[in-house]
Design a protein around this motif. Structure first.
Motif, PDB file in Angstrom:
ATOM      1  N   GLY A   1      41.366 -36.993 118.075  1.00 33.08           N
ATOM      2  CA  GLY A   1      41.853 -37.625 116.848  1.00 33.08           C
ATOM      3  C   GLY A   1      41.879 -39.140 116.967  1.00 33.08           C
ATOM      4  N   GLU A   2      42.317 -39.624 118.129  1.00 35.23           N
ATOM      5  CA  GLU A   2      42.425 -41.073 118.322  1.00 35.23           C
ATOM      6  C   GLU A   2      41.048 -41.728 118.382  1.00 35.23           C
ATOM      7  OE1 GLU A   2      45.295 -42.910 118.213  1.00 35.23           O
ATOM      8  OE2 GLU A   2      46.011 -40.970 117.512  1.00 35.23           O
ATOM      9  N   VAL A   3      40.104 -41.075 119.069  1.00 40.77           N
ATOM     10  CA  VAL A   3      38.745 -41.634 119.153  1.00 40.77           C
ATOM     11  C   VAL A   3      38.105 -41.671 117.767  1.00 40.77           C
ATOM     12  CG1 VAL A   3      36.409 -41.098 119.989  1.00 40.77           C
ATOM     13  CG2 VAL A   3      38.331 -41.148 121.585  1.00 40.77           C
ATOM     14  N   MET A   4      38.311 -40.612 116.981  1.00 35.44           N
ATOM     15  CA  MET A   4      37.758 -40.580 115.620  1.00 35.44           C
ATOM     16  C   MET A   4      38.384 -41.693 114.764  1.00 35.44           C
ATOM     17  SD  MET A   4      35.472 -38.290 115.479  1.00 35.44           S
ATOM     18  CE  MET A   4      35.040 -38.014 117.163  1.00 35.44           C
ATOM     19  N   ARG A   5      39.697 -41.886 114.925  1.00 37.04           N
ATOM     20  CA  ARG A   5      40.399 -42.909 114.142  1.00 37.04           C
ATOM     21  C   ARG A   5      39.825 -44.295 114.471  1.00 37.04           C
ATOM     22  NH1 ARG A   5      44.341 -46.111 114.753  1.00 37.04           N
ATOM     23  NH2 ARG A   5      44.789 -45.476 116.885  1.00 37.04           N
ATOM     24  N   LEU A   6      39.609 -44.562 115.768  1.00 34.58           N
ATOM     25  CA  LEU A   6      39.062 -45.861 116.176  1.00 34.58           C
ATOM     26  C   LEU A   6      37.649 -46.064 115.622  1.00 34.58           C
ATOM     27  CD1 LEU A   6      40.235 -45.932 119.909  1.00 34.58           C
ATOM     28  CD2 LEU A   6      40.813 -47.660 118.173  1.00 34.58           C
ATOM     29  N   LEU A   7      36.826 -45.003 115.689  1.00 36.58           N
ATOM     30  CA  LEU A   7      35.438 -45.137 115.218  1.00 36.58           C
ATOM     31  C   LEU A   7      35.402 -45.306 113.700  1.00 36.58           C
ATOM     32  CD1 LEU A   7      33.653 -42.548 117.545  1.00 36.58           C
ATOM     33  CD2 LEU A   7      33.502 -45.044 117.655  1.00 36.58           C
ATOM     34  N   ASP A   8      36.245 -44.554 112.981  1.00 38.72           N
ATOM     35  CA  ASP A   8      36.310 -44.706 111.517  1.00 38.72           C
ATOM     36  C   ASP A   8      36.687 -46.144 111.166  1.00 38.72           C
ATOM     37  OD1 ASP A   8      35.595 -42.126 110.839  1.00 38.72           O
ATOM     38  OD2 ASP A   8      37.665 -41.385 110.834  1.00 38.72           O
ATOM     39  N   ALA A   9      37.710 -46.658 111.863  1.00 36.90           N
ATOM     40  CA  ALA A   9      38.200 -48.011 111.552  1.00 36.90           C
ATOM     41  C   ALA A   9      37.117 -49.050 111.824  1.00 36.90           C
ATOM     42  CB  ALA A   9      39.451 -48.305 112.375  1.00 36.90           C
ATOM     43  N   ALA A  10      36.213 -48.760 112.787  1.00 34.91           N
ATOM     44  CA  ALA A  10      35.145 -49.713 113.120  1.00 34.91           C
ATOM     45  C   ALA A  10      33.917 -49.518 112.223  1.00 34.91           C
ATOM     46  CB  ALA A  10      34.764 -49.570 114.587  1.00 34.91           C
ATOM     47  N   GLY A  11      34.022 -48.622 111.222  1.00 37.81           N
ATOM     48  CA  GLY A  11      32.931 -48.478 110.248  1.00 37.81           C
ATOM     49  C   GLY A  11      31.998 -47.311 110.505  1.00 37.81           C
ATOM     50  N   TYR A  12      32.222 -46.577 111.623  1.00 39.11           N
ATOM     51  CA  TYR A  12      31.372 -45.396 111.895  1.00 39.11           C
ATOM     52  C   TYR A  12      31.980 -44.200 111.153  1.00 39.11           C
ATOM     53  CZ  TYR A  12      30.158 -48.417 115.867  1.00 39.11           C
ATOM     54  OH  TYR A  12      29.794 -49.470 116.661  1.00 39.11           O
ATOM     55  N   THR A  13      31.829 -44.192 109.861  1.00 39.26           N
ATOM     56  CA  THR A  13      32.587 -43.217 109.056  1.00 39.26           C
ATOM     57  C   THR A  13      31.826 -41.919 108.812  1.00 39.26           C
ATOM     58  OG1 THR A  13      31.756 -44.363 107.124  1.00 39.26           O
ATOM     59  CG2 THR A  13      33.979 -44.948 107.860  1.00 39.26           C
TER      60      THR A  13
ATOM     61  N   PRO B   1      33.776 -55.863 119.479  1.00 39.91           N
ATOM     62  CA  PRO B   1      33.150 -54.728 120.175  1.00 39.91           C
ATOM     63  C   PRO B   1      33.819 -54.448 121.527  1.00 39.91           C
ATOM     64  CG  PRO B   1      31.463 -56.195 119.287  1.00 39.91           C
ATOM     65  CD  PRO B   1      32.787 -56.867 119.048  1.00 39.91           C
ATOM     66  N   GLU B   2      34.266 -55.511 122.211  1.00 35.80           N
ATOM     67  CA  GLU B   2      34.922 -55.327 123.516  1.00 35.80           C
ATOM     68  C   GLU B   2      36.258 -54.609 123.347  1.00 35.80           C
ATOM     69  OE1 GLU B   2      33.684 -58.342 122.448  1.00 35.80           O
ATOM     70  OE2 GLU B   2      31.833 -58.092 123.608  1.00 35.80           O
ATOM     71  N   GLU B   3      36.988 -54.992 122.296  1.00 35.38           N
ATOM     72  CA  GLU B   3      38.283 -54.335 122.054  1.00 35.38           C
ATOM     73  C   GLU B   3      38.087 -52.862 121.684  1.00 35.38           C
ATOM     74  OE1 GLU B   3      40.878 -58.147 120.388  1.00 35.38           O
ATOM     75  OE2 GLU B   3      39.665 -56.975 119.007  1.00 35.38           O
ATOM     76  N   LEU B   4      37.037 -52.606 120.894  1.00 34.12           N
ATOM     77  CA  LEU B   4      36.756 -51.219 120.520  1.00 34.12           C
ATOM     78  C   LEU B   4      36.423 -50.407 121.779  1.00 34.12           C
ATOM     79  CD1 LEU B   4      36.205 -48.933 118.518  1.00 34.12           C
ATOM     80  CD2 LEU B   4      33.874 -49.803 118.258  1.00 34.12           C
ATOM     81  N   ARG B   5      35.555 -50.985 122.628  1.00 34.29           N
ATOM     82  CA  ARG B   5      35.158 -50.282 123.862  1.00 34.29           C
ATOM     83  C   ARG B   5      36.388 -49.961 124.708  1.00 34.29           C
ATOM     84  NH1 ARG B   5      31.093 -47.184 124.985  1.00 34.29           N
ATOM     85  NH2 ARG B   5      32.848 -45.940 125.636  1.00 34.29           N
ATOM     86  N   ALA B   6      37.271 -50.941 124.832  1.00 36.88           N
ATOM     87  CA  ALA B   6      38.481 -50.737 125.643  1.00 36.88           C
ATOM     88  C   ALA B   6      39.369 -49.668 125.008  1.00 36.88           C
ATOM     89  CB  ALA B   6      39.240 -52.058 125.781  1.00 36.88           C
ATOM     90  N   GLY B   7      39.472 -49.703 123.672  1.00 37.37           N
ATOM     91  CA  GLY B   7      40.294 -48.709 122.958  1.00 37.37           C
ATOM     92  C   GLY B   7      39.747 -47.307 123.159  1.00 37.37           C
ATOM     93  N   LEU B   8      38.420 -47.168 123.093  1.00 38.74           N
ATOM     94  CA  LEU B   8      37.791 -45.850 123.282  1.00 38.74           C
ATOM     95  C   LEU B   8      37.981 -45.383 124.727  1.00 38.74           C
ATOM     96  CD1 LEU B   8      34.454 -46.527 121.356  1.00 38.74           C
ATOM     97  CD2 LEU B   8      36.306 -45.009 120.612  1.00 38.74           C
ATOM     98  N   ASP B   9      37.738 -46.306 125.672  1.00 35.19           N
ATOM     99  CA  ASP B   9      37.813 -45.933 127.089  1.00 35.19           C
ATOM    100  C   ASP B   9      39.202 -45.424 127.467  1.00 35.19           C
ATOM    101  OD1 ASP B   9      35.186 -46.458 127.487  1.00 35.19           O
ATOM    102  OD2 ASP B   9      35.464 -48.438 128.400  1.00 35.19           O
ATOM    103  N   ALA B  10      40.226 -45.910 126.762  1.00 31.84           N
ATOM    104  CA  ALA B  10      41.592 -45.487 127.074  1.00 31.84           C
ATOM    105  C   ALA B  10      41.785 -43.989 126.837  1.00 31.84           C
ATOM    106  CB  ALA B  10      42.586 -46.286 126.237  1.00 31.84           C
TER     107      ALA B  10
END
Ligand code: ZN
Length: 321
Positions: A89-101, A3-12
């Motif tokens: 596009g990048e935020v959607m890609r990260l969320l999809d990969a984390a299961g928020y499809t 979850p921390e890595e996802l948060r950091a990826g989104l925040d970027a």
């Protein structure tokens, strides 16, 4: 990904504006006229040059709520000019990969800085303003994403802003027993959708259950109205009662749906706008007639039809008498 890595990826990606896209057409009277026609907006400041010249605007202006029409990419949008990553596009890609499809739109807010005038050429840029932490919602566990569109004129001045909120969520996983049950249901034709019932339209469905087609009537000005609503559109009174329609009318308009076939309806499916003799109109299906034989003006009579063990609907049958 933790979850921390996802948060950091989104925040970027949060706060970064994507590549701006330029409107296909400058603000112009033809598009304004078509839009006003479609939504029934008769304000002459949008369409009557002479009237607009004498108004506070001094010239034609565009309806503010038409904002998105100027920058929509069309049905066959061209490939983006730059191949660079888009924050959305990048935020959607990260969320999809984390299961928020799964996705559902939840809110849209527009703010207007000034009226748009003929000749304004808009540019829109998108940035992600917020990606919330995980929330538990009725749809499932998800994260709200606020996408902000900033509209600018040719001089780079902001003219409007839109915040579009979506929920990206994890589709709930059904227990094994439910999956088996839903598979067996899927093998049968699906039930007809239930009508949405609310405080405002409960009287209509209670009427149907009692074999009556009820029409809402304003007790202040006596105007009839349908679909049901809390306020009279003519005099703004909140007081109303109902009358019982004689159930007779004619086909005011209709459409024959061919595609996509949605169970349990049969196709071609004749969907008619019925004008009752009392004057109000309602959408219904026609029975007892081949779709090809439906005609505008055809006399019809209501028929309370039991469509399954729980649902009765007011359908209409040709009534030559
Ligand atoms: Zn009224």
């Amino acid at each position: 990904m933790t979850p921390e890595e996802l948060r950091a990826g989104l925040d970027a990606w949060i706060g970064r504006e994507g590549e701006p896209s330029v409107a296909r057409d400058a603000v112009n009277p033809a598009m304004i006229r078509h839009w006003c026609d479609a939504v029934g907006d008769e304000n002459p400041v949008y369409t009557d040059r002479e009237f607009a010249a004498k108004s506070v605007h001094g010239a034609l202006v565009a309806p503010p709520t038409m904002l998105q029409a100027w920058t929509m990419a069309g049905l066959r949008p061209p490939a983006p000019a730059s191949a660079g990553p888009s924050p959305l596009g990048e935020v959607m890609r990260l969320l999809d990969a984390a299961g928020y499809t799964s996705v559902v739109a939840t809110n849209c807010r527009q703010e207007y800085r000034r009226y748009l005038r003929e000749g304004d050429l808009l540019t829109v840029s998108t940035r992600i303003a917020v990606v919330s932490d995980e929330k538990k919602t009725a749809l499932g566990i998800g994260r709200f994403v606020d996408e902000e569109m900033i509209y600018r004129d040719a001089a780079g001045e902001e003219v409007a802003r839109m915040t579009f909120r979506i929920l990206k969520f994890k589709p709930p996983v059904a227990p094994a027993a439910d999956v088996a049950a839903s598979t067996s249901v899927a093998a049968k034709p699906r039930r007809r959708p239930r009508p949405a019932q609310s405080h405002d339209n409960a009287f209509f469905w209670q009427g149907v259950a009692a074999g009556e087609l009820r029409i809402q009537r304003c007790t202040a000005c006596r105007a009839l109205r349908h679909p049901p609503g809390p306020m009279c559109p003519h005099c703004q009174s909140l007081d109303w009662d109902t009358i019982v329609s004689a159930g007779l009318g004619h086909v005011f308009s209709y459409v024959i749906a061919h595609h996509p076939p949605v169970p349990p309806f049969s196709y071609p499916n004749a969907i008619a706008l019925i004008e009752l003799d009392e004057g109000t109109r309602l959408v219904s299906n026609l029975v007892g007639i081949a779709p090809a034989d439906v005609a505008i003006g055809m006399r019809v009579r209501v028929e309370f039809t039991r469509v399954d063990d729980e649902l009765v609907l007011p359908l209409f049958r040709p009534d030559p008498s």
